[in-house]
Write a protein that holds these residues in place. Structure first.
Motif, PDB file in Angstrom:
ATOM      1  N   PRO A   1      13.660   5.093  13.076  1.00 17.99           N
ATOM      2  CA  PRO A   1      12.484   4.994  12.459  1.00 17.99           C
ATOM      3  C   PRO A   1      12.744   4.674  11.061  1.00 17.99           C
ATOM      4  O   PRO A   1      13.644   4.886  10.327  1.00 17.99           O
ATOM      5  CB  PRO A   1      11.715   6.420  12.685  1.00 17.99           C
ATOM      6  N   ALA A   2      11.557   4.136  10.553  1.00 15.06           N
ATOM      7  CA  ALA A   2      11.701   3.633   8.966  1.00 15.06           C
ATOM      8  C   ALA A   2      11.228   5.189   8.348  1.00 15.06           C
ATOM      9  O   ALA A   2      10.842   6.171   8.680  1.00 15.06           O
ATOM     10  CB  ALA A   2      10.301   2.666   8.753  1.00 15.06           C
ATOM     11  N   ASP A   3      11.662   4.962   6.931  1.00 17.37           N
ATOM     12  CA  ASP A   3      11.366   6.029   6.143  1.00 17.37           C
ATOM     13  C   ASP A   3       9.959   6.467   5.909  1.00 17.37           C
ATOM     14  O   ASP A   3       9.197   5.828   5.975  1.00 17.37           O
ATOM     15  CB  ASP A   3      12.044   5.952   4.625  1.00 17.37           C
ATOM     16  N   GLY A   4       9.764   7.953   5.894  1.00 14.57           N
ATOM     17  CA  GLY A   4       8.341   8.294   5.857  1.00 14.57           C
ATOM     18  C   GLY A   4       7.891   8.255   4.419  1.00 14.57           C
ATOM     19  O   GLY A   4       8.507   7.742   3.368  1.00 14.57           O
ATOM     20  N   LEU A   5       6.405   8.402   4.314  1.00 16.64           N
ATOM     21  CA  LEU A   5       5.742   8.006   2.966  1.00 16.64           C
ATOM     22  C   LEU A   5       6.376   9.064   2.002  1.00 16.64           C
ATOM     23  O   LEU A   5       6.572   8.464   0.489  1.00 16.64           O
ATOM     24  CB  LEU A   5       4.306   8.176   3.114  1.00 16.64           C
ATOM     25  N   ALA A   6       6.727  10.185   2.386  1.00 18.68           N
ATOM     26  CA  ALA A   6       7.417  11.255   1.318  1.00 18.68           C
ATOM     27  C   ALA A   6       8.813  11.543   1.322  1.00 18.68           C
ATOM     28  O   ALA A   6       9.391  12.124   0.505  1.00 18.68           O
ATOM     29  CB  ALA A   6       6.673  12.861   1.978  1.00 18.68           C
TER      30      ALA A   6
ATOM     31  N   SER B   1       0.862  -1.250   0.114  1.00 23.20           N
ATOM     32  CA  SER B   1      -0.040   0.093   0.055  1.00 23.20           C
ATOM     33  C   SER B   1       0.868   1.296   0.183  1.00 23.20           C
ATOM     34  O   SER B   1       0.629   2.201  -0.502  1.00 23.20           O
ATOM     35  CB  SER B   1      -0.885   0.103   1.122  1.00 23.20           C
ATOM     36  N   ARG B   2       1.949   1.366   0.694  1.00 21.84           N
ATOM     37  CA  ARG B   2       2.719   2.396   0.547  1.00 21.84           C
ATOM     38  C   ARG B   2       3.296   2.781  -0.462  1.00 21.84           C
ATOM     39  O   ARG B   2       3.304   3.769  -1.138  1.00 21.84           O
ATOM     40  CB  ARG B   2       3.896   2.270   1.704  1.00 21.84           C
ATOM     41  N   ARG B   3       3.849   1.349  -1.209  1.00 23.20           N
ATOM     42  CA  ARG B   3       4.325   1.911  -2.854  1.00 23.20           C
ATOM     43  C   ARG B   3       3.301   2.248  -3.685  1.00 23.20           C
ATOM     44  O   ARG B   3       3.378   3.121  -4.470  1.00 23.20           O
ATOM     45  CB  ARG B   3       4.767   0.353  -3.132  1.00 23.20           C
ATOM     46  N   TRP B   4       2.052   1.784  -3.512  1.00 21.65           N
ATOM     47  CA  TRP B   4       1.103   2.166  -4.264  1.00 21.65           C
ATOM     48  C   TRP B   4       0.468   3.641  -3.895  1.00 21.65           C
ATOM     49  O   TRP B   4       0.394   4.482  -5.325  1.00 21.65           O
ATOM     50  CB  TRP B   4      -0.147   1.297  -3.996  1.00 21.65           C
TER      51      TRP B   4
END
Length: 988
Positions: A168-173, A137-140
């Protein structure tokens, strides 16, 4: 809680969302990322944006991500599109094989489905907690952002942005162009806005302190604040509790738990470790210790502490170390931690502190909260901490450390010493029955002979104080006979302790001292220096030696080398003899030396003896304020004194200062029936007699004095140096109209006073005999008493004998010889420096000041009867002036009464101004005027700090001042000040 309240300080972000929604409706979309820490209102803001967009005709598609669904591919996208009829066909397709590009397969078909929605109406896609979305979903979503700038689609996502221990993991942006993304980070609420939120919910007036507490407990976090206010709505408490147990229904604790769950296990462990260390007080936790305690990445803990401080959850203490913003917040963080986990954390903290060299008590403080370690380092830390606490007179802390040490491995030989100290402390601070089993166990354990002696002395002391003196002697005798045959020095120590403890029982005392005297005659070495000092004390009280001889012997014993265990008995014994010999300064030095050498955490008979001498010294000087401020009288915990000697001295001090009702209450509160049969009980009987006399009941007073004398005689205590019961009983006999009985008591007292031969006992015996004798011969005895008591320490007194007719007849014509077949000689000193220390110059308080006041009053009464009224007035006014300087209200009233009976005006002694100060008050005031602090004055004069404060308070009142800086001028009367009325001879 209404929605607008949860959007305080979010207006700029709402305006940005509205503007971007309008822009999307024109066909140019964008991604807006709302970032913030847990509880800062991301979801509330997302909902507000959705409502705002719907009101503008946009279709809202929603998805809420959760940790439970992160393993389901495209779960977030399915939530967005699940309501379309076409969705079922796409969802029913087989998953794309690994490596399928996002523009092909099912992801592409979902994208086309989304575009078909956008063709119908502008869209707002709201994705909450996008950081929890599944990877597909994040890739989409990232791929969709690259195309929505050409579509009427606004994508708004929320992401948790908080510094955690785990990176933390990388954010969506992260991989998107900044032209496609607007990011807003939500800060905690400001204190003003948080306070506004609180007042909007809490009805009625709210105290500023209460609001401030709520702001700190909520940390500016809308989630925590709302939950706290939900709990507080069901209560009307004026103060915020420190524990979550006091809150209902528990919304706040649940919110804090959710905040921890959101942060992850590593952060939760650090947060709870900080809360556990925070319980130990300010300055305990730092980044290094926190990392070691939690087993966390030491490189990230400092950043986490900084971030939590900026969020308002932590606040720096005065030393800059982090603490939770409010105890309630700390308690909520600890709430979900098991006891076992908490104990493990405290153990890790103790080990970390030990490795980096922290103070022993810091390490031990952690061990108190940890489960047993089972290693010697823990034992050593706890015992070192107990030793430090005991030296600082922090008995409760020492008790805690010693009890905890018993849970760790201790060698049997060392265990006996620990039990001895623990039992001593429990006896002294908890209750007498609590410590005795520990001491008995210490006696049974194997160990070095010295430790066994210490345990036996402590157990014997405990038993004797409970009135079981014979059992105490049996304990020491059994130890000596069974285990000390090869240790003569330790056997002597046990015998010395037996002798001292025998003072608690007159029958046992006679037995022990008979053995001690017989042994000393045969083999002085078997008695030792401490035993010989006790024999000097015994002979002093038995009327078998003079003060000069006793002091010579005591000083010689003090100069001899002594075993450390035996040395503990010497200073207190010598101090008692020195006090009786009017060597008050020397006695005071010995008391200080003895107390400095005592380990207060170990029961020892000499410790109590030293405390008794200390208060007796203050009484001997007429320092009644010091008597009443003594820690044995004014106990720190506010309970009545338990020492009969302390009660006795306090009763006399209250009587002499005119506080008769207080004295009566104190005496009535003493449990005479259950008091141990010790010498202290005799002191109490004497003091009660003084009280009865002051209350106008000479018959009851006489009963007490005679009983005191009977009990003392049963102990071979006949000298007046201990308790002057004969002179007091003689006064009662005179008040009851029995001059012959009074005369017999006074004559006997003078005989014994001559043996001891110090100004105090001689002067007291002489002025009492003068009262009983009366007439010219009585006046001559009174003159001699005054001359002896007022002897100038720097002027050798007259050494000629008194006239042969200075007898003790009933009147001037009785013609009886002086009792005991000799004249009452004044003490002779060939060298001024050999005079008893403290016999002061005329007019200044000396060691016999109280007796001098009494002698002057007797002299004035007899001078009045003889018609010498001018001399009588001088003597009586001097007595009144001296009494006022001491604060001796009763003695002053007696002198003024005789003055009035003789027709003189009442003495005009000052009640205010410099002349109203007692000797103790003036001494302390002069030092304070020299800019010395209360602590410095206390150390210089060997007083308690509270005593200094009490004296200064009285001084300020008498001088009419409020500040220390005014003392210098107030102590020196100006020429305009009213002159006091004429008194006796002025002080030299």
């Amino acid at each position: 809680m209404c929605a607008p309240d949860r959007l305080l300080e979010r207006r700029d972000t709402l305006e940005l969302l509205a503007a971007e929604a309008a822009r999307a409706r024109t066909g140019s979309g964008r991604l807006i990322v709302l970032r913030g820490a847990t509880g800062t209102g991301r979801t509330a803001l997302l909902e507000a944006a959705a409502e705002q967009a719907a009101a503008q005709g946009m279709r809202v598609l929603r998805a809420r991500c959760s940790p439970e669904h992160t393993s389901i591919p495209l779960d977030t996208v399915y939530q967005l599109l699940a309501h379309a009829p076409e969705f079922d066909a796409v969802a029913g397709e087989a998953p794309d094989p690994p490596g399928t590009p996002p523009h092909r397969g099912r992801s592409a078909r979902l994208w086309r489905l989304l575009r078909s929605y956008a063709d119908e109406t502008p869209l707002l896609i709201a994705v909450d907690d996008a950081h929890l979305a599944d990877a597909a979903s994040r890739r989409w979503l990232v791929e969709a952002v690259r195309w929505i700038d050409r579509l009427p689609v606004l994508l708004v996502v929320t992401e948790r942005s908080q510094y955690d221990i785990d990176p933390p993991a990388d954010g969506l942006a992260h991989a998107l162009s900044s032209a496609l993304v607007h990011t807003r980070t939500l800060a905690p609420l400001s204190p003003d806005s948080a306070a506004e939120l609180i007042r909007s919910v809490r009805a009625g007036d709210t105290a500023p302190e209460w609001v401030t507490d709520c702001v700190r407990a909520g940390a500016g976090n809308p989630l925590l604040l709302s939950a706290l206010l939900d709990d507080l709505q069901s209560t009307d408490q004026d103060t915020l509790p420190d524990t979550c147990a006091a809150l209902y229904p528990g919304s706040y604790a649940a919110a804090v738990s959710w905040w921890l769950d959101s942060a992850g296990p590593a952060t939760t462990e650090v947060a709870r470790a900080l809360a556990a260390l925070d319980e130990d007080g300010p300055g305990t936790a730092d980044a290094d210790l926190l990392a070691r305690t939690a087993g966390a990445d030491s490189g990230r803990v400092p950043g986490w502490l900084t971030a939590m401080t900026r969020l308002g959850l932590l606040r720096p203490d005065p030393e800059g170390r982090p603490r939770y913003a409010h105890p309630l917040l700390r308690d909520a963080v600890l709430g979900g931690w098991t006891s076992a986990a908490r104990q493990r954390a405290h153990r890790r903290a103790a080990e970390a502190m030990l490795r980096r060299g922290d103070h022993a008590e810091a390490v031990a403080g952690q061990l108190l909260r940890a489960c047993p370690v089972g290693e010697t380092w823990a034992t050593a830390a706890l015992l070192d901490a107990a030793d430090l606490a005991a030296r600082d007179d922090r008995s409760d802390d020492a008790l805690a450390y010693l009890r905890r040490a018993l849970d760790e491995p201790i060698p049997p030989a060392r265990r006996a010493a620990v039990l001895t100290e623990l039992g001593s402390l429990e006896y002294a601070t908890v209750r007498s029955t609590a410590g005795i089993p520990r001491l008995a166990e210490a006696m049974r354990l194997p160990g070095p002979p010295r430790d066994r002696v210490r345990a036996a002395v402590a157990l014997g002391t405990a038993l004797a104080r409970r009135g079981e003196a014979r059992a105490a002697i049996d304990v020491l005798r059994g130890l000596r006979d069974e285990h000390l045959t090869g240790h003569p020095d330790l056997a002597r120590t046990a015998q010395t302790a037996s002798a001292l403890l025998s003072d608690h029982d007159q029958g046992v005392r006679q037995e022990v001292y008979r053995w001690l005297r017989e042994t000393a005659e045969r083999s002085p070495d078997l008695v030792g220096t401490a035993g010989q000092a006790l024999l000097v004390r015994y002979e002093s009280t038995a009327g078998l030696t003079s003060a000069e001889s006793a002091m010579d012997r005591v000083r010689a014993l003090l100069a001899q080398p002594a075993d450390p265990l035996e040395e503990a008995f010497l200073p207190g014994t010598a101090a008692a003899v020195a006090q009786w010999a009017d060597q008050l300064d020397e006695a005071e030095r010995l008391v200080r030396r003895g107390l400095a050498g005592q380990r207060t955490s170990l029961l020892h008979p000499m410790h109590t003896a030293l405390l008794n001498v200390r208060i007796d010294l203050a009484a001997a000087r007429g320092a009644y304020d010091e008597v009443l401020a003594d820690p044995e009288v004014r106990r720190p915990d506010g309970t009545p004194p338990t020492s009969a000697n302390a009660v006795a001295n306090a009763v006399v001090a209250l009587v002499e200062t005119g506080r008769i009702e207080e004295a009566a209450r104190l005496a009535d509160g003493f449990d005479l029936q259950n008091a141990p049969d010790s010498w202290e009980l005799n002191r109490f009987l004497y003091a009660r007699g003084v009280l009865h006399m002051a209350l106008g009941d000479p018959a009851a007073a006489l009963d007490d004095f005679l009983e005191c004398g009977r009990r003392q005689a049963a102990r071979d205590v006949v000298s007046p140096v201990v308790t002057p019961w004969r002179t007091a009983a003689a006064e009662c006999q005179l008040a009851l109209g029995r001059p012959r009985e009074a005369l017999a008591l006074a004559e006997e007292d003078l005989c014994l006073a001559r043996v001891w031969n110090t100004p105090r006992v001689l002067g007291r015996a002489l002025h009492t005999l003068a009262t009983a004798t009366g007439g010219r011969r009585g006046l001559h005895l009174a003159d001699r008493a005054v001359r002896i008591l007022r002897q100038d320490a720097h002027t050798p007194p007259r050494t000629e004998d008194a006239p042969a007719d200075a007898g003790a007849g009933a009147d001037a014509g009785a013609g009886r010889a002086e009792p005991c077949g000799a004249t009452a000689e004044e003490p002779r000193y060939t060298d001024p420096d050999e005079a008893p220390a403290g016999i002061a110059a005329r007019g200044a308080p000396g060691v016999a000041e109280t007796e001098l006041i009494a002698a002057l009053t007797v002299q004035g009464r007899l001078l009045t009867a003889a018609g010498e009224r001018a001399r009588a007035r001088d003597a009586l006014r001097e007595a009144a002036a001296r009494a006022e300087r001491l604060g001796a209200v009763r003695a002053r009233a007696a002198a003024e009464k005789v003055l009035r009976e003789g027709g003189a005006r009442r003495t005009a002694t000052a009640l205010t101004g410099p002349d109203a100060l007692t000797a103790g008050e003036r001494r302390i005031a002069e030092l304070a005027a020299q800019s010395r602090t209360n602590t410095e004055i206390a150390e210089l004069l060997h007083l308690a700090r509270r005593t200094v404060e009490t004296h200064l308070t009285s001084t300020y009142r008498k001088l009419g001042i409020r500040r220390r800086s005014e003392l210098g001028a107030a102590l020196t009367p100006t020429t305009d000040s009213p002159r006091p009325a004429k008194r006796g001879p002025a002080p030299r």
